[in-house]
Design an enzyme around this catalytic site. Structure first.
Site, mmCIF file in Angstrom:
data_model
loop_
_atom_site.group_PDB
_atom_site.id
_atom_site.type_symbol
_atom_site.label_atom_id
_atom_site.label_comp_id
_atom_site.label_asym_id
_atom_site.label_seq_id
_atom_site.Cartn_x
_atom_site.Cartn_y
_atom_site.Cartn_z
ATOM 1 N N LYS A 199 17.698 12.322 -9.007
ATOM 2 C CA LYS A 199 18.558 11.866 -9.950
ATOM 3 C C LYS A 199 19.542 11.461 -9.385
ATOM 4 O O LYS A 199 19.882 11.813 -8.016
ATOM 5 C CB LYS A 199 18.916 12.880 -10.988
ATOM 6 C CG LYS A 199 19.546 14.322 -10.218
ATOM 7 C CD LYS A 199 20.963 14.166 -10.104
ATOM 8 C CE LYS A 199 21.760 13.845 -11.484
ATOM 9 N NZ LYS A 199 23.249 13.636 -11.104
ATOM 10 N N SER A 231 35.785 16.599 -18.963
ATOM 11 C CA SER A 231 36.209 17.670 -18.024
ATOM 12 C C SER A 231 36.951 18.773 -18.508
ATOM 13 O O SER A 231 37.375 18.729 -19.888
ATOM 14 C CB SER A 231 37.148 16.612 -16.944
ATOM 15 O OG SER A 231 38.289 16.031 -17.466
ATOM 16 N N GLU A 264 25.777 3.853 -12.447
ATOM 17 C CA GLU A 264 26.523 3.999 -13.907
ATOM 18 C C GLU A 264 27.143 2.409 -14.063
ATOM 19 O O GLU A 264 28.038 2.011 -13.350
ATOM 20 C CB GLU A 264 27.807 4.793 -13.691
ATOM 21 C CG GLU A 264 27.034 6.475 -13.708
ATOM 22 C CD GLU A 264 28.256 7.411 -13.477
ATOM 23 O OE1 GLU A 264 28.126 8.639 -14.011
ATOM 24 O OE2 GLU A 264 29.231 7.156 -13.124
ATOM 25 N N THR A 281 20.627 12.087 -1.320
ATOM 26 C CA THR A 281 21.011 11.506 -2.705
ATOM 27 C C THR A 281 21.848 12.690 -3.250
ATOM 28 O O THR A 281 22.026 13.934 -2.864
ATOM 29 C CB THR A 281 19.968 11.077 -3.092
ATOM 30 O OG1 THR A 281 20.073 10.643 -4.604
ATOM 31 C CG2 THR A 281 18.651 12.067 -3.628
#
Length: 403
Positions: free
Chosen positions: A179, A403, A276, A190
């Site tokens: 991922k 957050s 993203e 990663t």
């Protein structure tokens, strides 16, 4: 049915676990509507190797897995979750990671020292251990691939690969999943990556090979220049293919190395492509460098430049941004004789603009993969790196991230 065959290595069309490996994944309730917890398990203890984030705020599960693998270079299981990174969570976070390890060991009937832990997600929140414990109660030993989706966060899809090849006359399977979409600028591996194989190799040798291969694959990708607190890649080899124990002096060792490189390289590129908000994979090949290390440095500087990434998104052949990225490195460069190509189209010759067809260049930069080639004209070194373009969607995703 197979997809491709390269150097006697066959890429399988579907994800396939090697002999003796089992897994599962489910929605435990850490987030709504998506799988968020999973595990993988080997019938027998497997040789194990790992590499981990260099971020100073290393997450509790990452620390624990590193300590566990380094003790014996053996594991038999990995427990993992998404939605919560268990990072910057203090003493309680460390205790929670240890509880995940102990509970998993108890359910599987193995020693806690044979269990690794991996988490990814929001930083700074304690794990809801009641949810974790309940989730563990429902995990099964299956051959499904649900764990490959259970670790995803902002990823659009799982990154998976399965290959087969022969060692010592035995069919060997190697499968990897990972991922990673944001906070991708590894200095080790990663975000989360796992490779399983039924090949027989010692843990020490596997660790040496992993450390070498990571520098050529995962350490050559970048999405946004940020290194996560939870990065790790773990490799398990349980030996159930019954080949002779691999050593560097065996003829089959090169086959294993080639297979391992193919898996890691595929996963690394898949992460870069799924950055993203990304719309394009950017691959940079550097030739003519003084040496390999300098070529790698320049390649990664190019794919890591926000100005280059934005130009690629805008399909703008602004090669001056590449020159700026190259010039910021410490690499040796023949500043009067650099050449640059976009998807095989020459755009810079002898460090000056080359004539090109604007329409052809525009169409080329509109493709889903943009390949940049740079000749530094300073030696024989070559290097490669992967990244993605910088889009409006990247900002939107990260501006809205909880957050």
């Amino acid at each position: 049915m197979t997809v491709t065959t390269t150097k006697n290595i066959t890429t399988l069309a579907t994800y396939t676990w090697p002999q003796g490996f089992y897994s599962d994944g489910l929605n435990a309730g850490l987030r709504e509507g998506k799988k968020d917890m999973g595990w993988l398990y080997s019938e027998v203890p497997a040789a194990a190797a790992g590499v981990y984030t260099t971020n100073q705020f290393q997450a509790a599960p990452t620390k624990l897995t590193k300590q566990t693998i380094e003790a014996t270079h053996h594991l038999q299981a990995m427990i993992m979750n998404s939605a919560n990174a268990n990072s910057c969570t203090g003493v309680q976070g460390a205790q929670n990671a240890a509880l995940m390890q102990a509970w998993t060991a108890q359910k599987l009937g193995i020693a806690p020292e044979l269990v690794g832990v991996a988490s990814t997600g929001i930083i700074g929140e304690q794990l809801p251990m009641g949810v974790i414990e309940a989730g563990l109660d429902h995990l099964q030993l299956t051959k499904n691939d649900a764990v490959t989706t259970a670790i995803l966060t902002t990823d659009l899809h799982p990154k998976t690969i399965s290959i087969q090849f022969e060692l010592d006359g035995q069919t060997v399977t190697m499968s990897g999943f990972a991922k990673g979409s944001g906070m991708i600028h590894p200095n080790m591996a990663t975000m989360l990556g796992f490779v399983t194989t039924d090949a027989q190799i010692t843990g020490d040798q596997l660790q040496k090979l992993l450390s070498q291969e990571v520098d050529e694959t995962f350490n050559q990708i970048t999405v946004d220049g940020d290194t996560s607190t939870n990065d790790m890649v773990v490799v398990l080899a349980n030996g159930m293919a019954n080949n002779q124990t691999l050593t560097p002096d065996q003829e089959d060792y090169d086959t294993f190395v080639a297979a391992f490189h193919q898996v890691l390289s595929f996963l690394a590129q898949s992460i870069a492509q799924d950055g993203e908000g990304a719309s394009k994979l950017v691959e940079t090949d550097v030739i003519g460098a003084l040496n390999h290390d300098e070529a790698q440095m320049v390649a990664k500087a190019i794919v890591g430049s926000n100005l280059v990434k934005a130009a690629i998104f805008g399909e703008d052949p602004n090669w001056g941004r590449l020159m700026g990225a190259i010039g910021q490195t410490d690499a040796h460069v023949d500043v009067d004789h650099v050449s640059i190509w976009f998807n095989g189209l020459l755009i810079v010759k002898n460090s000056q603009a080359a004539l090109f067809d604007a329409a052809e260049m525009k169409a080329s930069l509109g493709e889903s993969v943009v390949k940049i080639k740079v000749d530094l004209n300073s030696g024989e070194g070559t290097g490669q790196a992967w990244g993605c373009d910088l889009t409006y969607q990247y900002v939107k995703i990260n501006a809205a991230y909880h957050s």
